[in-house]
Design a protein around this motif. Structure first.
Motif, PDB file in Angstrom:
ATOM      1  N   PRO A   9       0.831  -1.203   0.000  1.00 33.07           N
ATOM      2  CA  PRO A   9       0.000   0.000   0.000  1.00 33.07           C
ATOM      3  C   PRO A   9       0.870   1.260   0.000  1.00 33.07           C
ATOM      4  CG  PRO A   9       0.013  -1.012   2.179  1.00 33.07           C
ATOM      5  CD  PRO A   9       0.729  -1.965   1.254  1.00 33.07           C
ATOM      6  N   ASP A  10       0.327   2.318  -0.522  1.00 34.78           N
ATOM      7  CA  ASP A  10       1.041   3.601  -0.546  1.00 34.78           C
ATOM      8  C   ASP A  10       0.913   4.325   0.789  1.00 34.78           C
ATOM      9  OD1 ASP A  10       1.929   3.440  -3.244  1.00 34.78           O
ATOM     10  OD2 ASP A  10      -0.121   3.870  -3.891  1.00 34.78           O
ATOM     11  N   VAL A  11      -0.193   4.130   1.494  1.00 32.43           N
ATOM     12  CA  VAL A  11      -0.404   4.740   2.812  1.00 32.43           C
ATOM     13  C   VAL A  11      -0.936   3.665   3.749  1.00 32.43           C
ATOM     14  CG1 VAL A  11      -1.625   6.490   4.147  1.00 32.43           C
ATOM     15  CG2 VAL A  11      -0.883   7.011   1.811  1.00 32.43           C
ATOM     16  N   THR A  12      -0.316   3.553   4.924  1.00 37.94           N
ATOM     17  CA  THR A  12      -0.781   2.622   5.948  1.00 37.94           C
ATOM     18  C   THR A  12      -1.027   3.418   7.235  1.00 37.94           C
ATOM     19  OG1 THR A  12       0.539   0.838   4.987  1.00 37.94           O
ATOM     20  CG2 THR A  12      -0.290   0.516   7.226  1.00 37.94           C
ATOM     21  N   LEU A  13      -2.243   3.340   7.758  1.00 40.29           N
ATOM     22  CA  LEU A  13      -2.615   4.059   8.965  1.00 40.29           C
ATOM     23  C   LEU A  13      -3.022   3.051  10.030  1.00 40.29           C
ATOM     24  CD1 LEU A  13      -4.849   6.903   7.440  1.00 40.29           C
ATOM     25  CD2 LEU A  13      -2.408   7.009   8.002  1.00 40.29           C
ATOM     26  N   ALA A  24       1.456   6.051  11.237  1.00 41.58           N
ATOM     27  CA  ALA A  24       1.301   6.265   9.793  1.00 41.58           C
ATOM     28  C   ALA A  24       2.614   6.002   9.103  1.00 41.58           C
ATOM     29  CB  ALA A  24       0.823   7.681   9.506  1.00 41.58           C
ATOM     30  N   SER A  25       2.556   5.388   7.950  1.00 40.67           N
ATOM     31  CA  SER A  25       3.748   5.144   7.122  1.00 40.67           C
ATOM     32  C   SER A  25       3.372   5.298   5.662  1.00 40.67           C
ATOM     33  CB  SER A  25       4.311   3.751   7.396  1.00 40.67           C
ATOM     34  OG  SER A  25       3.354   2.752   7.034  1.00 40.67           O
ATOM     35  N   LEU A  26       4.403   5.709   4.880  1.00 44.25           N
ATOM     36  CA  LEU A  26       4.210   5.940   3.440  1.00 44.25           C
ATOM     37  C   LEU A  26       5.175   5.066   2.668  1.00 44.25           C
ATOM     38  CD1 LEU A  26       4.010   9.860   3.390  1.00 44.25           C
ATOM     39  CD2 LEU A  26       2.126   8.234   3.621  1.00 44.25           C
ATOM     40  N   SER A  27       4.784   4.720   1.441  1.00 44.48           N
ATOM     41  CA  SER A  27       5.677   3.966   0.558  1.00 44.48           C
ATOM     42  C   SER A  27       6.606   4.923  -0.161  1.00 44.48           C
ATOM     43  CB  SER A  27       4.848   3.160  -0.444  1.00 44.48           C
ATOM     44  OG  SER A  27       4.224   4.033  -1.373  1.00 44.48           O
ATOM     45  N   PRO A  31       7.354  10.218  -1.832  1.00 46.27           N
ATOM     46  CA  PRO A  31       8.557  10.634  -1.081  1.00 46.27           C
ATOM     47  C   PRO A  31       8.413  12.066  -0.536  1.00 46.27           C
ATOM     48  CG  PRO A  31       8.944  10.857  -3.437  1.00 46.27           C
ATOM     49  CD  PRO A  31       7.552  10.301  -3.285  1.00 46.27           C
ATOM     50  N   GLY A  32       9.185  12.348   0.516  1.00 51.22           N
ATOM     51  CA  GLY A  32       9.298  13.716   1.016  1.00 51.22           C
ATOM     52  C   GLY A  32       8.151  14.201   1.860  1.00 51.22           C
ATOM     53  N   GLU A  33       7.215  13.361   2.200  1.00 50.87           N
ATOM     54  CA  GLU A  33       6.078  13.791   3.013  1.00 50.87           C
ATOM     55  C   GLU A  33       6.291  13.356   4.469  1.00 50.87           C
ATOM     56  OE1 GLU A  33       3.532  15.694   2.315  1.00 50.87           O
ATOM     57  OE2 GLU A  33       4.090  15.952   0.205  1.00 50.87           O
ATOM     58  N   GLN A  34       6.040  14.283   5.416  1.00 48.35           N
ATOM     59  CA  GLN A  34       6.123  14.017   6.844  1.00 48.35           C
ATOM     60  C   GLN A  34       4.711  13.918   7.411  1.00 48.35           C
ATOM     61  OE1 GLN A  34       9.070  13.442   8.253  1.00 48.35           O
ATOM     62  NE2 GLN A  34      10.095  13.890   6.282  1.00 48.35           N
ATOM     63  N   VAL A  35       4.403  12.761   8.022  1.00 48.16           N
ATOM     64  CA  VAL A  35       3.033  12.529   8.466  1.00 48.16           C
ATOM     65  C   VAL A  35       2.930  12.447   9.989  1.00 48.16           C
ATOM     66  CG1 VAL A  35       2.350  11.385   6.335  1.00 48.16           C
ATOM     67  CG2 VAL A  35       3.409  10.039   8.178  1.00 48.16           C
ATOM     68  N   GLN A  36       3.979  12.898  10.711  1.00 50.84           N
ATOM     69  CA  GLN A  36       3.889  12.862  12.162  1.00 50.84           C
ATOM     70  C   GLN A  36       2.776  13.762  12.683  1.00 50.84           C
ATOM     71  OE1 GLN A  36       6.680  13.098  10.482  1.00 50.84           O
ATOM     72  NE2 GLN A  36       7.837  11.249  11.073  1.00 50.84           N
TER      73      GLN A  36
END
Length: 449
Positions: A9-13, A24-27, A31-36
């Motif tokens: 998956p591209d986004v896992t919540l 949260a984690s991204l594939s 790139p370059g996105e901060q989801v904290q």
């Protein structure tokens, strides 16, 4: 053991049971996105307005059934980036919470956008093509030169402009070779063979039509589906040196302006020429829809058909006030009177016909109508005379009236009257004798003579 490949998956919540983001984690595809900044916030606050209810529905379904359906929504990232995503939510064991996995649909959205742009461009090209076809059609119809579109494989007319229909008497569906003089058919075929090889060649002179007029013909081969076509252009040979006389042109205009329908038939009853009034009467709309058709296509009264009319023309040379009914292409029926004459000399193969619509005439007064008076006398006998006798008397009155009417329409000619009634001549003579009408008919024939 079977190995199953599952796309990452591209986004896992990671969510708690209330839908609040705990991880949260991204594939690498994002790139370059901060989801904290998402941590500790409800998932519904990180999506577009349309996706709020969908997020709540996925959380509710996952809690109740263990897994939710797929839903598409817009995911908003802390940097301001918005991506179309497709999510599903799965409940973990016990009270461990929920996991939402999403797939980036940006590539699909771009593909859909390209497809929509291609469809719009195709639609624009289609309307441009329709505009070009409309202009070509207007030029084709407005041309004063006779033009035919002919299938290359069958030499059958596909389209004919109004000038060709008027000048050549040829309509769509006809075979061109049958209209060309036999001695010129080989030259015409040879010209078409040269056109197939070279595309376009100089024109030739050939004779066409019942009057065998000389025409200069030019041919061009055109690509078409399912088969190529020939574009044939016709011009009268020597037209500049021998223009039509002014009185002939004036006669053509007068015929076109006649209030009554005027048609020219051949000996088989096929229409070769028709004016505007005939098109209005038959509700045909276009000259190409009547040229080449038999007149009896529109005559609808039994016993007063084209065959009867042609039979009387062959016998007497002319017919006046031939009563019948005409039904238009839209179903409207009109009472008409036909007057016709056989051609002579150069026009010996043609029949000139005038058709007058008489349905709008005022109905004659029926106060002293013999038929009405006779029927009223029969009606007065109801209750005094048995029904079978009344029916017999009524049938006799109507039969006599029909015979009298047919004889009047046929100007006293018994053979023509028998054809109108659908009887044999001997049957009509027997009925005339039964009703004592022999003397009346003989006197009417003597007066007409």
């Amino acid at each position: 053991m079977t190995r199953v490949n599952i796309a990452q998956p591209d986004v896992t919540l990671t969510l708690d049971m209330d839908g609040v983001i705990r991880g949260a984690s991204l594939s690498d595809a994002i790139p370059g996105e901060q989801v904290q900044a998402w941590l500790g916030r409800p998932w519904s606050e990180t999506v577009g307005a349309v996706g709020v209810d969908r997020v709540r529905s996925m959380v509710k379904d996952a809690r109740a059934a263990g897994v939710s359906a797929f839903h598409q929504l817009t995911q908003r990232f802390p940097s301001g980036l918005e991506l179309p995503m497709e999510y599903t939510t799965v409940r973990l064991g016990g009270q461990a919470g929920l996991v939402a996995v999403g797939k980036n649909l940006q590539a699909v959205a771009e593909l859909q956008s390209r497809l929509l742009a291609a469809q719009q461009a195709r639609e624009q090209d289609y309307w441009k093509l329709r505009e070009i076809e409309t202009r070509s059609r207007l030029l084709f119809d407005a041309s004063s030169e006779a033009v035919l579109m002919v299938r290359a494989d069958t030499l059958r007319v596909m389209e004919a402009n109004p000038a060709a229909i008027r000048a050549l008497g040829i309509a769509p569906g006809w075979e061109v070779m049958k209209e060309i003089a036999p001695r010129d058919q080989d030259a015409f075929q040879a010209m078409l063979l040269r056109v197939r090889r070279m595309g376009r060649v100089p024109g030739i002179i050939l004779r066409m039509g019942p009057d065998q007029a000389q025409w200069t013909v030019k041919a061009t081969l055109m690509a078409a589906d399912p088969a190529p076509v020939f574009l044939l252009q016709f011009a009268l040979a020597g037209l500049a040196a021998n223009p039509p006389p002014a009185d002939a042109v004036q006669l053509e205009e007068l015929i076109e302006q006649l209030p009554d329908a005027f048609v020219v038939l051949d000996r088989d009853g096929v229409i070769r020429r028709a004016n505007r009034a005939f098109l209005d009467l038959t509700q045909a709309g276009a000259l190409s829809r009547v040229i080449g058709e038999r007149l009896d296509r529109w005559l609808s009264r039994p016993g007063a058909t084209l065959s009867v009319l042609l039979s009387q023309l062959q016998q007497y040379g002319s017919v006046r006030l031939f009563g019948t009914a005409l039904t238009g292409d839209l179903g409207t029926e009109a009472e008409v009177e036909i007057s016709a004459v056989l051609g002579a000399g150069a026009a010996a193969e043609n029949v000139a016909v005038i058709i007058r619509d008489v349905s709008r005439r005022l109905a004659p007064r029926v106060e002293n109508d013999p038929l009405q008076l006779s029927l009223s006398e029969v009606t007065a006998q109801v209750g005094r005379t048995p029904l079978p006798a009344l029916v017999r008397d009524t049938s006799t009155i109507i039969e006599r009236h029909c015979i009298e009417t047919a004889l009047q329409l046929a100007n006293g000619r018994r053979t023509a009257a028998a054809e109108l009634l659908g009887l044999s001549r001997q049957s009509l003579y027997m009925k005339l004798s039964r009703y004592g009408m022999d003397g009346e008919i003989e006197s009417s024939q003597g007066e007409s003579g």
